[in-house]
Motif scaffolding. Structure first.
Motif, mmCIF file in Angstrom:
data_model
loop_
_atom_site.group_PDB
_atom_site.id
_atom_site.type_symbol
_atom_site.label_atom_id
_atom_site.label_comp_id
_atom_site.label_asym_id
_atom_site.label_seq_id
_atom_site.Cartn_x
_atom_site.Cartn_y
_atom_site.Cartn_z
ATOM 1 N N THR A 114 13.676 -4.415 -3.329
ATOM 2 C CA THR A 114 13.109 -5.500 -4.122
ATOM 3 C C THR A 114 14.055 -6.692 -4.050
ATOM 4 O OG1 THR A 114 14.183 -4.734 -6.138
ATOM 5 C CG2 THR A 114 11.972 -3.914 -5.700
ATOM 6 N N GLU A 115 13.497 -7.874 -4.159
ATOM 7 C CA GLU A 115 14.313 -9.085 -4.142
ATOM 8 C C GLU A 115 14.005 -9.896 -5.378
ATOM 9 O OE1 GLU A 115 15.021 -12.998 -1.344
ATOM 10 O OE2 GLU A 115 14.348 -11.136 -0.417
ATOM 11 N N GLY A 116 15.043 -10.357 -6.051
ATOM 12 C CA GLY A 116 14.850 -11.137 -7.258
ATOM 13 C C GLY A 116 16.160 -11.404 -7.966
ATOM 14 N N VAL A 117 16.087 -11.475 -9.314
ATOM 15 C CA VAL A 117 17.227 -11.830 -10.147
ATOM 16 C C VAL A 117 17.450 -10.736 -11.174
ATOM 17 C CG1 VAL A 117 18.133 -13.558 -11.753
ATOM 18 C CG2 VAL A 117 16.727 -14.278 -9.831
ATOM 19 N N VAL A 144 8.555 -7.170 -3.278
ATOM 20 C CA VAL A 144 8.761 -5.727 -3.169
ATOM 21 C C VAL A 144 8.390 -5.310 -1.752
ATOM 22 C CG1 VAL A 144 8.025 -3.454 -3.983
ATOM 23 C CG2 VAL A 144 8.293 -5.319 -5.611
ATOM 24 N N LEU A 145 9.329 -4.639 -1.085
ATOM 25 C CA LEU A 145 9.097 -4.149 0.272
ATOM 26 C C LEU A 145 9.131 -2.628 0.234
ATOM 27 C CD1 LEU A 145 11.639 -6.512 2.032
ATOM 28 C CD2 LEU A 145 9.176 -6.842 1.869
ATOM 29 N N ALA A 146 8.129 -1.982 0.799
ATOM 30 C CA ALA A 146 8.079 -0.521 0.844
ATOM 31 C C ALA A 146 8.310 -0.059 2.262
ATOM 32 C CB ALA A 146 6.725 -0.016 0.342
ATOM 33 N N LYS A 147 8.685 1.198 2.389
ATOM 34 C CA LYS A 147 8.927 1.763 3.715
ATOM 35 C C LYS A 147 7.634 1.812 4.509
ATOM 36 C CE LYS A 147 8.437 6.510 2.410
ATOM 37 N NZ LYS A 147 7.737 6.966 3.560
ATOM 38 N N HIS A 148 7.736 1.885 5.842
ATOM 39 C CA HIS A 148 6.531 1.762 6.665
ATOM 40 C C HIS A 148 5.886 3.090 7.021
ATOM 41 C CE1 HIS A 148 8.470 2.964 10.409
ATOM 42 N NE2 HIS A 148 9.471 2.191 10.088
ATOM 43 N N ASP A 149 6.579 4.212 6.971
ATOM 44 C CA ASP A 149 5.937 5.499 7.187
ATOM 45 C C ASP A 149 6.771 6.582 6.521
ATOM 46 O OD1 ASP A 149 8.061 5.893 8.898
ATOM 47 O OD2 ASP A 149 6.844 6.632 10.542
ATOM 48 N N ASP A 186 0.817 -1.219 0.000
ATOM 49 C CA ASP A 186 0.000 0.000 0.000
ATOM 50 C C ASP A 186 0.846 1.262 0.000
ATOM 51 O OD1 ASP A 186 -2.338 -1.459 0.005
ATOM 52 O OD2 ASP A 186 -2.556 -1.398 2.188
ATOM 53 N N LEU A 187 2.011 1.226 0.614
ATOM 54 C CA LEU A 187 2.850 2.410 0.739
ATOM 55 C C LEU A 187 3.794 2.604 -0.439
ATOM 56 C CD1 LEU A 187 3.645 2.084 4.517
ATOM 57 C CD2 LEU A 187 2.006 3.618 3.425
ATOM 58 N N PHE A 188 3.688 1.778 -1.473
ATOM 59 C CA PHE A 188 4.541 1.906 -2.647
ATOM 60 C C PHE A 188 4.104 3.120 -3.466
ATOM 61 C CE2 PHE A 188 5.357 1.248 -7.131
ATOM 62 C CZ PHE A 188 6.682 0.850 -7.141
ATOM 63 N N ARG A 189 5.050 4.016 -3.756
ATOM 64 C CA ARG A 189 4.771 5.157 -4.633
ATOM 65 C C ARG A 189 6.087 5.768 -5.091
ATOM 66 N NH1 ARG A 189 2.597 6.392 0.232
ATOM 67 N NH2 ARG A 189 3.768 7.781 1.563
ATOM 68 N N GLU A 190 5.988 6.644 -6.071
ATOM 69 C CA GLU A 190 7.166 7.281 -6.648
ATOM 70 C C GLU A 190 7.864 8.167 -5.615
ATOM 71 O OE1 GLU A 190 5.712 9.322 -10.072
ATOM 72 O OE2 GLU A 190 5.339 7.472 -11.153
ATOM 73 N N GLY A 191 9.191 8.159 -5.655
ATOM 74 C CA GLY A 191 9.981 8.989 -4.763
ATOM 75 C C GLY A 191 10.187 8.398 -3.379
ATOM 76 N N GLN A 192 9.670 7.208 -3.128
ATOM 77 C CA GLN A 192 9.781 6.584 -1.806
ATOM 78 C C GLN A 192 10.799 5.457 -1.837
ATOM 79 O OE1 GLN A 192 8.177 7.812 0.876
ATOM 80 N NE2 GLN A 192 7.390 9.377 -0.473
ATOM 81 N N GLY A 193 11.319 5.107 -0.668
ATOM 82 C CA GLY A 193 12.277 4.022 -0.548
ATOM 83 C C GLY A 193 11.633 2.680 -0.778
ATOM 84 N N VAL A 194 12.385 1.789 -1.430
ATOM 85 C CA VAL A 194 11.881 0.462 -1.738
ATOM 86 C C VAL A 194 13.062 -0.512 -1.763
ATOM 87 C CG1 VAL A 194 12.049 0.708 -4.245
ATOM 88 C CG2 VAL A 194 10.368 -0.828 -3.306
#
Length: 159
Positions: A103-106, A119-124, A93-101
Motif C-alpha cells: 500500500t502507498e500513502g501516509v 493498494v497493489l496486490a500480488k499477481h498470482d 481483484d486479487l486482494f484477499r486475506e493472507g495474501q501479499g499486498v
C-alpha cells in the motif's frame, strides 16, 4: 603546462565532478531507495507528518472490514507487528486475506493508522515480493520449498 598536463587536469576535474554528483544523488535518495517498509519498520522509526511511504506485508486474516462508499479497513502484518490501513476506492481483484499486498500513502502515528491512496496486490498465487518473502524467512514463518503463508497448494491428480 603542456597539452598532456592540461588533458589530465581536465579528466581529473571531470572525475571529481562526477564523484561529487554521484555522492549527492546517493545521499538524497538514501531513504527513498527502499521499495516498501514492513509494519515493524513503520512502527519503529519515527516518520515526519505527511511523509509518503509504502507499506508491505500480508493482509491479516479476519481484519478486512468494508464500509460505505467503497471504504475498506484492513490490517497489514509481517507476523511481528500489524498496522491498520484505511483505503477508499476499488481494491484489486486479487486482494484477499493472507495474501501479499503493498500500500502507498501516509502513516498517522497519532491514530496508529496508515491512510492508503493506492493498494497493489500480488499477481498470482506464487508471487510474493522478495522483501516480504525474505522477512518471513528470517522470522522462521516460511521455509524454502514451502508454499507462502496463506497459499493453498492443490494436488493435481496423476492419470
Amino acid at each position: 603546462m603542456n597539452r598532456k598536463q592540461k588533458r589530465l587536469s581536465i579528466i581529473a576535474a571531470g572525475a571529481v565532478f562526477l564523484a561529487g554528483a554521484a555522492a549527492l544523488v546517493t545521499s538524497a535518495l538514501q531513504e527513498q531507495i527502499v521499495f516498501f517498509n514492513s509494519p515493524s519498520d513503520v512502527l519503529a522509526k519515527p516518520l515526519e507528518p505527511g511523509t509518503r511511504v509504502r507499506l508491505g506485508g500480508l493482509v491479516e486474516a479476519g481484519s478486512v472490514e468494508r464500509g460505505e462508499n467503497s471504504a475498506v479497513t484492513f490490517a497489514v502484518t509481517d507476523t511481528n507487528a500489524s498496522v491498520k490501513v484505511r483505503y477508499v476506492g476499488i481494491l484489486p481483484d486479487l486482494f484477499r486475506e493472507g495474501q501479499g499486498v503493498v500500500t502507498e500513502g501516509v502513516f498517522s502515528p497519532e491514530e496508529g493508522t496508515f491512510m492508503a491512496d493506492m493498494v497493489l496486490a500480488k499477481h498470482d498465487e506464487n508471487y510474493m515480493p522478495k522483501e516480504v518473502a525474505d522477512a518471513l524467512k528470517a522470522q522462521g514463518v516460511w521455509k524454502e520449498g514451502d508454499p507462502p503463508p496463506g497459499v493453498t497448494v492443490k494436488e493435481t491428480p496423476v492419470y
